[in-house]
Each structure stands twice: as C-alpha cells, then as structure tokens.
Design a protein around this motif. Structure first.
Motif, PDB file in Angstrom:
ATOM      1  N   ARG A  90      16.519   0.161   3.686  1.00 12.79           N
ATOM      2  CA  ARG A  90      17.104   1.368   4.266  1.00 12.79           C
ATOM      3  C   ARG A  90      17.278   2.489   3.258  1.00 12.79           C
ATOM      4  O   ARG A  90      17.785   3.541   3.593  1.00 12.79           O
ATOM      5  N   THR A  91      16.823   2.274   2.004  1.00 13.66           N
ATOM      6  CA  THR A  91      17.030   3.289   0.980  1.00 13.66           C
ATOM      7  C   THR A  91      15.745   4.027   0.622  1.00 13.66           C
ATOM      8  O   THR A  91      15.678   4.694  -0.390  1.00 13.66           O
ATOM      9  N   PHE A  92      14.740   3.906   1.477  1.00 16.84           N
ATOM     10  CA  PHE A  92      13.442   4.527   1.216  1.00 16.84           C
ATOM     11  C   PHE A  92      13.574   6.003   0.891  1.00 16.84           C
ATOM     12  O   PHE A  92      12.962   6.507  -0.045  1.00 16.84           O
ATOM     13  N   SER A  93      14.387   6.709   1.657  1.00 15.97           N
ATOM     14  CA  SER A  93      14.471   8.158   1.505  1.00 15.97           C
ATOM     15  C   SER A  93      15.060   8.578   0.163  1.00 15.97           C
ATOM     16  O   SER A  93      14.921   9.729  -0.240  1.00 15.97           O
ATOM     17  N   ARG A  94      15.697   7.681  -0.558  1.00 15.90           N
ATOM     18  CA  ARG A  94      16.318   8.031  -1.833  1.00 15.90           C
ATOM     19  C   ARG A  94      15.330   7.997  -2.992  1.00 15.90           C
ATOM     20  O   ARG A  94      15.621   8.494  -4.073  1.00 15.90           O
ATOM     21  N   TYR A  95      14.188   7.393  -2.771  1.00 22.17           N
ATOM     22  CA  TYR A  95      13.233   7.195  -3.856  1.00 22.17           C
ATOM     23  C   TYR A  95      12.137   8.251  -3.864  1.00 22.17           C
ATOM     24  O   TYR A  95      11.705   8.723  -2.811  1.00 22.17           O
ATOM     25  N   THR A  96      11.695   8.550  -5.066  1.00 19.52           N
ATOM     26  CA  THR A  96      10.406   9.221  -5.202  1.00 19.52           C
ATOM     27  C   THR A  96       9.335   8.176  -4.906  1.00 19.52           C
ATOM     28  O   THR A  96       9.438   7.023  -5.339  1.00 19.52           O
ATOM     29  N   ALA A 148      -0.432  10.829  -7.566  1.00 18.03           N
ATOM     30  CA  ALA A 148       0.411  11.816  -6.892  1.00 18.03           C
ATOM     31  C   ALA A 148       1.806  11.238  -6.685  1.00 18.03           C
ATOM     32  O   ALA A 148       1.984  10.020  -6.665  1.00 18.03           O
ATOM     33  N   ALA A 149       2.776  12.144  -6.516  1.00 18.22           N
ATOM     34  CA  ALA A 149       4.144  11.720  -6.252  1.00 18.22           C
ATOM     35  C   ALA A 149       4.836  12.737  -5.361  1.00 18.22           C
ATOM     36  O   ALA A 149       4.518  13.936  -5.394  1.00 18.22           O
ATOM     37  N   ILE A 150       5.781  12.240  -4.577  1.00 20.98           N
ATOM     38  CA  ILE A 150       6.601  13.104  -3.734  1.00 20.98           C
ATOM     39  C   ILE A 150       8.040  12.633  -3.854  1.00 20.98           C
ATOM     40  O   ILE A 150       8.349  11.461  -3.665  1.00 20.98           O
ATOM     41  N   SER A 151       8.925  13.549  -4.200  1.00 20.45           N
ATOM     42  CA  SER A 151      10.330  13.201  -4.373  1.00 20.45           C
ATOM     43  C   SER A 151      11.033  13.088  -3.026  1.00 20.45           C
ATOM     44  O   SER A 151      10.474  13.427  -1.979  1.00 20.45           O
ATOM     45  N   TRP A 152      12.286  12.654  -3.070  1.00 26.52           N
ATOM     46  CA  TRP A 152      13.065  12.519  -1.837  1.00 26.52           C
ATOM     47  C   TRP A 152      13.238  13.876  -1.152  1.00 26.52           C
ATOM     48  O   TRP A 152      13.364  13.968   0.060  1.00 26.52           O
ATOM     49  N   LYS A 169       9.884   6.872   9.332  1.00 26.23           N
ATOM     50  CA  LYS A 169       8.999   5.722   9.456  1.00 26.23           C
ATOM     51  C   LYS A 169       8.907   4.914   8.166  1.00 26.23           C
ATOM     52  O   LYS A 169       8.135   3.954   8.091  1.00 26.23           O
ATOM     53  N   ASN A 170       9.678   5.315   7.165  1.00 22.21           N
ATOM     54  CA  ASN A 170       9.630   4.627   5.860  1.00 22.21           C
ATOM     55  C   ASN A 170       8.206   4.534   5.325  1.00 22.21           C
ATOM     56  O   ASN A 170       7.790   3.499   4.785  1.00 22.21           O
ATOM     57  N   THR A 171       7.472   5.616   5.482  1.00 24.31           N
ATOM     58  CA  THR A 171       6.054   5.583   5.139  1.00 24.31           C
ATOM     59  C   THR A 171       5.672   6.793   4.293  1.00 24.31           C
ATOM     60  O   THR A 171       6.127   7.903   4.545  1.00 24.31           O
ATOM     61  N   VAL A 172       4.818   6.542   3.317  1.00 23.61           N
ATOM     62  CA  VAL A 172       4.231   7.599   2.513  1.00 23.61           C
ATOM     63  C   VAL A 172       2.724   7.532   2.695  1.00 23.61           C
ATOM     64  O   VAL A 172       2.152   6.449   2.857  1.00 23.61           O
ATOM     65  N   TYR A 173       2.100   8.697   2.703  1.00 24.22           N
ATOM     66  CA  TYR A 173       0.667   8.793   2.950  1.00 24.22           C
ATOM     67  C   TYR A 173      -0.044   9.446   1.771  1.00 24.22           C
ATOM     68  O   TYR A 173       0.540  10.234   1.032  1.00 24.22           O
ATOM     69  N   LEU A 174      -1.311   9.123   1.641  1.00 19.22           N
ATOM     70  CA  LEU A 174      -2.171   9.820   0.696  1.00 19.22           C
ATOM     71  C   LEU A 174      -3.446  10.176   1.442  1.00 19.22           C
ATOM     72  O   LEU A 174      -4.275   9.308   1.722  1.00 19.22           O
ATOM     73  N   GLN A 175      -3.563  11.439   1.792  1.00 20.33           N
ATOM     74  CA  GLN A 175      -4.758  11.932   2.456  1.00 20.33           C
ATOM     75  C   GLN A 175      -5.761  12.330   1.388  1.00 20.33           C
ATOM     76  O   GLN A 175      -5.451  13.161   0.527  1.00 20.33           O
ATOM     77  N   TYR A 193      -2.361   1.917  -5.657  1.00 17.16           N
ATOM     78  CA  TYR A 193      -1.053   1.288  -5.553  1.00 17.16           C
ATOM     79  C   TYR A 193      -0.005   2.320  -5.134  1.00 17.16           C
ATOM     80  O   TYR A 193       0.023   3.439  -5.648  1.00 17.16           O
ATOM     81  N   CYS A 194       0.857   1.884  -4.265  1.00 15.89           N
ATOM     82  CA  CYS A 194       2.022   2.662  -3.875  1.00 15.89           C
ATOM     83  C   CYS A 194       3.195   2.187  -4.724  1.00 15.89           C
ATOM     84  O   CYS A 194       3.300   0.990  -5.034  1.00 15.89           O
ATOM     85  N   ALA A 195       4.079   3.116  -5.100  1.00 11.90           N
ATOM     86  CA  ALA A 195       5.216   2.752  -5.930  1.00 11.90           C
ATOM     87  C   ALA A 195       6.438   3.574  -5.550  1.00 11.90           C
ATOM     88  O   ALA A 195       6.309   4.714  -5.091  1.00 11.90           O
ATOM     89  N   ALA A 196       7.598   2.996  -5.802  1.00  8.50           N
ATOM     90  CA  ALA A 196       8.864   3.684  -5.525  1.00  8.50           C
ATOM     91  C   ALA A 196       9.695   3.713  -6.797  1.00  8.50           C
ATOM     92  O   ALA A 196       9.825   2.695  -7.491  1.00  8.50           O
ATOM     93  N   GLY A 197      10.245   4.889  -7.099  1.00  9.46           N
ATOM     94  CA  GLY A 197      11.032   4.977  -8.316  1.00  9.46           C
ATOM     95  C   GLY A 197      11.560   6.370  -8.555  1.00  9.46           C
ATOM     96  O   GLY A 197      11.989   7.046  -7.611  1.00  9.46           O
ATOM     97  N   ARG A 198      11.530   6.791  -9.803  1.00 14.78           N
ATOM     98  CA  ARG A 198      11.994   8.121 -10.195  1.00 14.78           C
ATOM     99  C   ARG A 198      10.839   9.104 -10.150  1.00 14.78           C
ATOM    100  O   ARG A 198       9.682   8.717 -10.132  1.00 14.78           O
ATOM    101  N   TYR A 199      11.169  10.369 -10.153  1.00 16.96           N
ATOM    102  CA  TYR A 199      10.151  11.413 -10.058  1.00 16.96           C
ATOM    103  C   TYR A 199       9.447  11.566 -11.399  1.00 16.96           C
ATOM    104  O   TYR A 199       9.973  12.122 -12.349  1.00 16.96           O
TER     105      TYR A 199
END
Length: 120
Positions: free
Chosen positions: A27-33, A49-53, A75-81, A94-100
């Motif tokens: 439930r904390t997806f939105s808090r991560y880059t 590429a990266a996208i912050s919260w 949707k707890n989803t990140v995309y790369l077009q 690879y998809c990753a979650a962390g700091r910006y």
C-alpha cells in the motif's frame, strides 16, 4: 515490503514500439520513486528512467525523446513506453522502487526483469 512484477517485454524490430508495465504489491507504492534500469549481456546495469512520487521525471540521455515513464498510483503500476526502438536497446529491463536517483544503490526493491530484444 514491496514486490514488483514486470511485463510487456518481447521481440520487436528496429523502429517498433513496446510498453513495459510494472505492478507493485503493498500500500506504500505511491511513496516511492519508481525507476527502470536495463542490463545488456556483458554490460553493467544502467539507469533508464525514473518518476518520483510527485511526478518528477529523469531519463538517461540515450533514451530521451524515445522513452516515456509514467505511473498510475491507483493501479500500483509504472509504465515505460518505448518508441523508435534500436538494437542497442536490447536488454533485460528491471523495475525498481526507491529514492529519486539514477544509481542502482538508491533503489531498495527490484523486479525479476523482462527481456526486450530489438532485431535490426
């Protein structure tokens, strides 16, 4: 704990487009880059590429103008077009979650990767 699952990879021809998706549990997806990295055979993993919260974006120079990262927090989803794909884009993505940031060590959670192969 965040678990990430990528999808959307495949074999395409140069000039084609592809969209990768990465769905996160928790439930904390939105808090991560959220970031995308890639690793080609015999090469080190590199930032894509990266996208912050808050929606701030960062791209590697090699993909600027061709790749677009976006996220849907509902949707707890990140995309790369990816458009105008080149053979040199061939890699495991690879998809990753962390700091910006653009370093691998700034990301705490990683997906298993999805293969993208671009034929010439």
């Amino acid at each position: 704990q965040v678990q990430l699952v990528e999808s959307g990879g495949g074999l395409v021809q140069a000039g084609d487009s592809l969209r990768l998706s990465c769905t996160a549990s928790g439930r904390t997806f939105s808090r991560y880059t959220m970031g995308w990295f890639r690793q080609a055979p015999g090469k080190e993993r590199e930032f894509v590429a990266a996208i912050s919260w808050s929606g701030s974006l960062r791209y590697a120079d090699s993909v600027k103008g061709r790749f677009t990262i976006s996220r849907d927090n509902a949707k707890n989803t990140v995309y790369l077009q990816m458009i105008s794909l080149k053979p040199e884009d061939t890699a495991v993505y690879y998809c990753a979650a962390g700091r910006y940031g653009n370093r691998s060590d700034e990301y705490k959670y990683w997906g298993q990767g999805t293969q993208v192969t671009v034929s010439s």
